[in-house]
Design a protein around this motif. Structure first.
Motif, PDB file in Angstrom:
ATOM      1  N   PRO A  97      10.485 -22.419   4.272  1.00 60.71           N
ATOM      2  CA  PRO A  97      10.242 -24.034   4.086  1.00 60.71           C
ATOM      3  C   PRO A  97       8.867 -24.756   3.754  1.00 60.71           C
ATOM      4  N   ARG A  98       9.342 -25.905   3.611  1.00 57.29           N
ATOM      5  CA  ARG A  98       8.495 -26.622   2.645  1.00 57.29           C
ATOM      6  C   ARG A  98       8.400 -27.445   2.680  1.00 57.29           C
ATOM      7  N   PHE A  99       7.399 -28.247   2.772  1.00 63.27           N
ATOM      8  CA  PHE A  99       7.605 -30.438   1.986  1.00 63.27           C
ATOM      9  C   PHE A  99       6.984 -31.114   0.959  1.00 63.27           C
ATOM     10  N   CYS A 100       5.160 -30.283   1.231  1.00 68.21           N
ATOM     11  CA  CYS A 100       4.456 -30.555   0.152  1.00 68.21           C
ATOM     12  C   CYS A 100       4.881 -29.737  -1.590  1.00 68.21           C
ATOM     13  N   TYR A 101       4.866 -29.044  -1.748  1.00 62.70           N
ATOM     14  CA  TYR A 101       5.040 -28.090  -2.384  1.00 62.70           C
ATOM     15  C   TYR A 101       6.254 -28.781  -2.812  1.00 62.70           C
ATOM     16  N   HIS A 102       6.373 -28.145  -4.905  1.00 60.38           N
ATOM     17  CA  HIS A 102       7.208 -28.350  -5.439  1.00 60.38           C
ATOM     18  C   HIS A 102       6.886 -28.091  -7.235  1.00 60.38           C
ATOM     19  N   ASP A 160      16.897 -31.551   7.555  1.00 59.90           N
ATOM     20  CA  ASP A 160      17.440 -30.159   7.536  1.00 59.90           C
ATOM     21  C   ASP A 160      16.946 -28.767   8.467  1.00 59.90           C
ATOM     22  N   GLN A 161      15.233 -29.281   7.648  1.00 61.95           N
ATOM     23  CA  GLN A 161      14.071 -28.296   8.616  1.00 61.95           C
ATOM     24  C   GLN A 161      13.871 -28.193   9.265  1.00 61.95           C
ATOM     25  N   SER A 162      13.962 -29.410  10.111  1.00 60.15           N
ATOM     26  CA  SER A 162      13.964 -29.579  11.616  1.00 60.15           C
ATOM     27  C   SER A 162      14.923 -28.723  12.536  1.00 60.15           C
ATOM     28  N   ILE A 163      15.921 -29.091  12.478  1.00 62.68           N
ATOM     29  CA  ILE A 163      17.012 -28.077  13.351  1.00 62.68           C
ATOM     30  C   ILE A 163      17.025 -26.827  13.019  1.00 62.68           C
ATOM     31  N   ALA A 164      16.687 -26.591  11.434  1.00 57.68           N
ATOM     32  CA  ALA A 164      16.359 -24.945  10.788  1.00 57.68           C
ATOM     33  C   ALA A 164      15.589 -23.990  11.867  1.00 57.68           C
ATOM     34  N   TYR A 165      14.925 -24.896  11.913  1.00 57.41           N
ATOM     35  CA  TYR A 165      12.921 -24.113  11.771  1.00 57.41           C
ATOM     36  C   TYR A 165      11.659 -25.426  12.626  1.00 57.41           C
ATOM     37  N   LEU A 203       6.540 -34.401  13.316  1.00 59.33           N
ATOM     38  CA  LEU A 203       7.476 -35.526  14.056  1.00 59.33           C
ATOM     39  C   LEU A 203       6.970 -36.040  15.231  1.00 59.33           C
ATOM     40  N   ILE A 204       5.590 -35.857  15.682  1.00 61.22           N
ATOM     41  CA  ILE A 204       4.968 -36.945  16.414  1.00 61.22           C
ATOM     42  C   ILE A 204       5.105 -37.984  16.667  1.00 61.22           C
ATOM     43  N   ASN A 205       4.998 -38.578  14.844  1.00 59.58           N
ATOM     44  CA  ASN A 205       5.448 -40.608  14.690  1.00 59.58           C
ATOM     45  C   ASN A 205       6.549 -40.396  13.898  1.00 59.58           C
ATOM     46  N   HIS A 206       6.916 -39.785  13.274  1.00 58.01           N
ATOM     47  CA  HIS A 206       8.481 -40.007  12.813  1.00 58.01           C
ATOM     48  C   HIS A 206       9.439 -40.705  13.207  1.00 58.01           C
ATOM     49  N   PRO A 207      10.001 -41.630  13.085  1.00 52.91           N
ATOM     50  CA  PRO A 207      10.856 -42.381  13.992  1.00 52.91           C
ATOM     51  C   PRO A 207      12.440 -41.763  13.756  1.00 52.91           C
ATOM     52  N   LEU A 208      12.912 -42.395  14.966  1.00 52.91           N
ATOM     53  CA  LEU A 208      14.221 -41.796  14.746  1.00 52.91           C
ATOM     54  C   LEU A 208      15.278 -42.372  14.242  1.00 52.91           C
ATOM     55  N   ASP A 209      15.332 -42.247  12.962  1.00 49.82           N
ATOM     56  CA  ASP A 209      15.551 -43.544  12.424  1.00 49.82           C
ATOM     57  C   ASP A 209      17.320 -43.038  11.440  1.00 49.82           C
ATOM     58  N   CYS A 210      17.523 -41.374  11.882  1.00 51.68           N
ATOM     59  CA  CYS A 210      18.834 -41.007  11.429  1.00 51.68           C
ATOM     60  C   CYS A 210      19.274 -41.412  11.208  1.00 51.68           C
ATOM     61  N   PRO A 211      20.220 -42.076  12.476  1.00 51.76           N
ATOM     62  CA  PRO A 211      21.734 -42.694  12.064  1.00 51.76           C
ATOM     63  C   PRO A 211      21.809 -43.403  11.576  1.00 51.76           C
ATOM     64  N   ILE A 212      20.461 -44.307  10.919  1.00 51.44           N
ATOM     65  CA  ILE A 212      20.480 -45.784   9.821  1.00 51.44           C
ATOM     66  C   ILE A 212      19.610 -45.787   8.364  1.00 51.44           C
ATOM     67  N   CYS A 213      19.387 -44.545   7.975  1.00 51.10           N
ATOM     68  CA  CYS A 213      18.336 -44.158   7.459  1.00 51.10           C
ATOM     69  C   CYS A 213      19.295 -43.687   6.153  1.00 51.10           C
ATOM     70  N   ASP A 214      18.958 -43.856   5.086  1.00 46.87           N
ATOM     71  CA  ASP A 214      19.241 -43.862   3.566  1.00 46.87           C
ATOM     72  C   ASP A 214      19.513 -42.461   3.071  1.00 46.87           C
ATOM     73  N   GLN A 215      18.445 -42.174   3.230  1.00 48.75           N
ATOM     74  CA  GLN A 215      18.425 -40.551   2.945  1.00 48.75           C
ATOM     75  C   GLN A 215      19.340 -39.604   4.194  1.00 48.75           C
ATOM     76  N   GLY A 216      19.423 -40.478   5.630  1.00 50.40           N
ATOM     77  CA  GLY A 216      20.534 -38.656   6.545  1.00 50.40           C
ATOM     78  C   GLY A 216      21.806 -38.609   5.403  1.00 50.40           C
ATOM     79  N   GLY A 217      21.691 -37.040   5.707  1.00 52.35           N
ATOM     80  CA  GLY A 217      22.432 -36.522   4.986  1.00 52.35           C
ATOM     81  C   GLY A 217      21.620 -35.731   3.623  1.00 52.35           C
ATOM     82  N   GLU A 218      20.949 -35.777   2.906  1.00 47.99           N
ATOM     83  CA  GLU A 218      20.085 -35.546   2.169  1.00 47.99           C
ATOM     84  C   GLU A 218      18.568 -35.705   2.358  1.00 47.99           C
TER      85      GLU A 218
END
Length: 664
Positions: free
Chosen positions: A31-36, A112-117, A92-107
């Motif tokens: 898993p990674r977020f900053c690495y590309h 994805d990684q919060s579910i997996a890890y 996730l301390i400060n991350h809002p629970l926007d998933c149902p209305i976030c435009d990134q939802g599904g992508e």
């Protein structure tokens, strides 16, 4: 090459590889977020933790740790699992629970990684922090409360786009990502930060709340906004294209796309031609296809027939029009609608011979009459990569911001015959020298630039450093099909009957004959036409395009044309029957077979090979380069001019117009 063990399996990895890359070579998902892989290493999200022996008895960030001989790497131990769960909990301390209305939802990588890890629950009950929204322009929508400070957008802006307008302010929990003075980001590649963002902090403003990814039909095709031939995916719902995203092709566009490529799609449904029209008593009136064809048949043109191809046309359409003109006894074909005229006897002499990917290997570069940042932005990013490898760049032409340091040596084409000593000295030491000639210099400097092949040693057994950069997606395909007259478009202006294939950039008033416009938008070509035959855009037909390096590529149809509009080649096939010169094919496969028989290089996708046999031209450069062909990057064709997003980009980013946001 170092040998390492990943979860007990020994593998050999390239010198300089990181532990994360070693794990991926072994088939392990890290898993990674900053690495590309295309950006520098930041090492700040800490999600890629693994256990490494020998080493300290603690998890280590695999993206920033070099792989070395005799390392043992563990990716699934309890220590690693607990460390990743803890790291996800922190993110996730400060991350809002926007998933149902976030435009990134599904992508969303975070989703994805919060579910997996992740742990599946949080132990934090404190209030979440909130961050005010930042303005980044007409392309990027921000919801900065969601930001996890991975800094991918900052690194992309600095390292790839070359426009250092995104950065971080404050420290620790108060850190925020913002654009410089919260102004619009001026890069023509800014939309790529949306793809890079692993959360919903940066999303596409024109696409916001339009659709969810699982609703969309995905079609692989080729972009036609410039001559690079960016590989794209069109996402459509029903009969409308809602989104365009790039596909990975390391030989062409890597995984980037320009803002024009991404967001011009809202122009596909505006100002469309969806009915045939005929001009009667000075006014265009709606007619049937039969009436439109009859009006063309009534023209007594004989063999005085010309075909002018626009910038976005596919090879199939150009071949069908050529076959029709040939059947009528004419060979007047031209694709350089804006008036450029240069020698086309050798396709190698007007090709980008180094290839787009090959630019990175150049160690001395001379730009002649090209604003590469606007004419081919994804070639410009390769020049930036060459500079990072130590290449030196010189330029002839009016000074402009290319996003990197170039030494401007003047704007007179006579300089090509008398280069300053500083230039000849660098090129004399270069192993892979390169010259890029743009539209601003082709007319008066083509021969002088070709003379540099011998002067600067541009061509060797394994290297060809002579390049011409085209700006139209149809240009190389048109040249391969013979769409070039010795005197340019002036040679076809005297014809009695003219077929204009989406040619909206030319001066139609100079053509006195009967004008038939085969196109998709009500732009200048349609305004001057005597007959309009509504055609299909690049999104509405399967077609072949050849990019500036001679790479043959094919795209598929994403949606159907509106109303009575039809695919261009089918219009010409139906018209040929009425005119008594029936074309010898009834299907796209039959057309492609006939086209490939005449031009074998167009048979299969791939890089066409052109023999290096440059013509003998006048080696004297004449004239001063007064400007570059593209005056407004965002409004270069009829689809762009119909796009509200491109109009907004032009007004704000090119012309400096202010737009107040709703909250203001």
């Amino acid at each position: 090459m170092p040998k390492v063990k990943v979860d007990g399996v020994e593998i050999e990895v390239p010198q300089g590889a990181t532990v994360l890359q070693a794990c991926e070579l072994a088939g392990k998902e890290i898993p990674r977020f900053c690495y590309h892989e295309r950006l520098s290493i930041a090492g700040n999200c800490r999600m890629c933790l693994v256990e490494v022996k020998p080493g300290p008895p603690k998890p280590q960030a695999s993206c920033a740790l070099p792989a070395a001989d005799n390392q043992e790497i563990f990716t699934t131990t309890p220590m690693v699992k607990n460390a990743r769960e803890g790291m996800m909990e922190f993110l996730l301390i400060n991350h809002p629970l926007d998933c149902p209305i976030c435009d990134q939802g599904g992508e969303c990588d975070l989703q994805d990684q919060s579910i997996a890890y992740g742990r599946g629950h949080s132990r934090y009950t404190e209030n979440k922090r909130a961050v005010t929204e930042k303005y980044m322009g007409p392309i990027v929508k921000t919801v900065m409360t969601r930001c996890i400070q991975c800094t991918r957008c900052i690194r992309f802006a600095e390292e790839v786009a070359g426009v250092e307008e995104i950065g971080a302010i404050y420290r620790g929990e108060n850190m925020q990502i913002t654009s410089y003075l919260e102004e619009a980001v001026t890069s023509e590649l800014s939309g790529n930060v949306v793809d890079l963002c692993p959360v919903g902090a940066l999303t596409s403003k024109p696409y916001a709340y339009e659709a969810r990814p699982w609703e969309l039909k995905k079609t692989l095709t080729i972009d036609v906004m410039d001559a690079v031939g960016t590989n794209i995916r069109l996402d459509s719902r029903g009969r409308q294209v809602l989104r365009c995203v790039p596909r990975i092709n390391d030989d062409v566009n890597e995984e980037w796309a320009t803002d024009k490529t991404r967001h011009v799609v809202d122009g596909l449904v505006r100002r469309r031609l969806d009915r045939p029209y005929v001009r009667r008593d000075g006014k265009l009136v709606e007619v049937t296809w039969d009436e439109a064809f009859a009006a063309i048949k009534a023209v007594d043109a004989g063999s005085s027939v010309a075909v002018v191809a626009g910038d976005l046309v596919d090879c199939e359409t150009m071949y069908a029009a050529k076959a029709l003109a040939r059947g009528m006894g004419s060979s007047l074909l031209e694709g350089r609608q804006t008036g450029m005229a240069y020698d086309t006897s050798s396709l190698a002499a007007v090709n980008f011979n180094t290839t787009i990917a090959g630019v990175e290997r150049a160690d001395a570069i001379l730009l002649v009459g090209t604003n590469l940042r606007w004419e081919a932005p994804l070639v410009n990013t390769r020049v930036r990569k060459a500079i990072k490898q130590g290449a030196k760049v010189f330029a002839i032409g009016p000074e402009t911001d290319l996003t990197y340091k170039a030494e401007w040596i003047g704007d007179d084409l006579a300089l090509l015959g008398d280069l300053p000593e500083a230039v000849t000295e660098v090129f004399g030491k270069a192993e892979r020298p390169m010259v890029i000639v743009g539209g601003g210099a082709l007319k008066g400097g083509h021969g002088a630039a070709l003379a540099l092949v011998d002067t600067l040693g541009l061509v060797t057994d394994d290297w060809n450093g002579f390049n011409v950069v085209h700006m139209a997606a149809s240009r190389m395909g048109g040249l391969m099909l013979g769409y070039a007259q010795p005197g340019g478009i002036a040679d076809v202006m005297g014809a009695k009957l003219g077929f204009f294939l989406g040619a909206d950039e030319m001066d139609h008033s100079r053509f006195a004959g009967f004008k038939v416009f085969v196109g998709h938008h009500g732009d200048t070509g349609a305004h001057h036409a005597d007959v309009i035959l509504p055609g299909a855009t690049y999104a509405e037909k399967s077609g072949t395009w050849v990019n500036l390096e001679g790479r043959v590529q094919r795209g598929e149809r994403a949606v159907f044309p509106p109303g009575d509009a039809r695919e261009d080649w089918t219009i010409l096939r139906a018209l040929s029957e009425v005119l008594g010169h029936t074309l010898p094919f009834d299907s796209l496969a039959g057309l492609r077979e006939a086209m490939a028989t005449e031009v074998p290089a167009l048979r299969e996708p791939g890089l066409a090979s052109f023999d290096w046999n440059p013509p003998s031209l006048d080696a004297k450069g004449e004239g001063v380069i007064e400007g570059y062909p593209i005056k407004d990057f965002y409004l270069t064709n009829a689809i762009c001019r119909a796009s509200p997003t491109m109009q907004r980009c032009s007004a704000e980013l090119i012309h400096g117009q202010d737009f107040a946001e709703a909250a203001e």
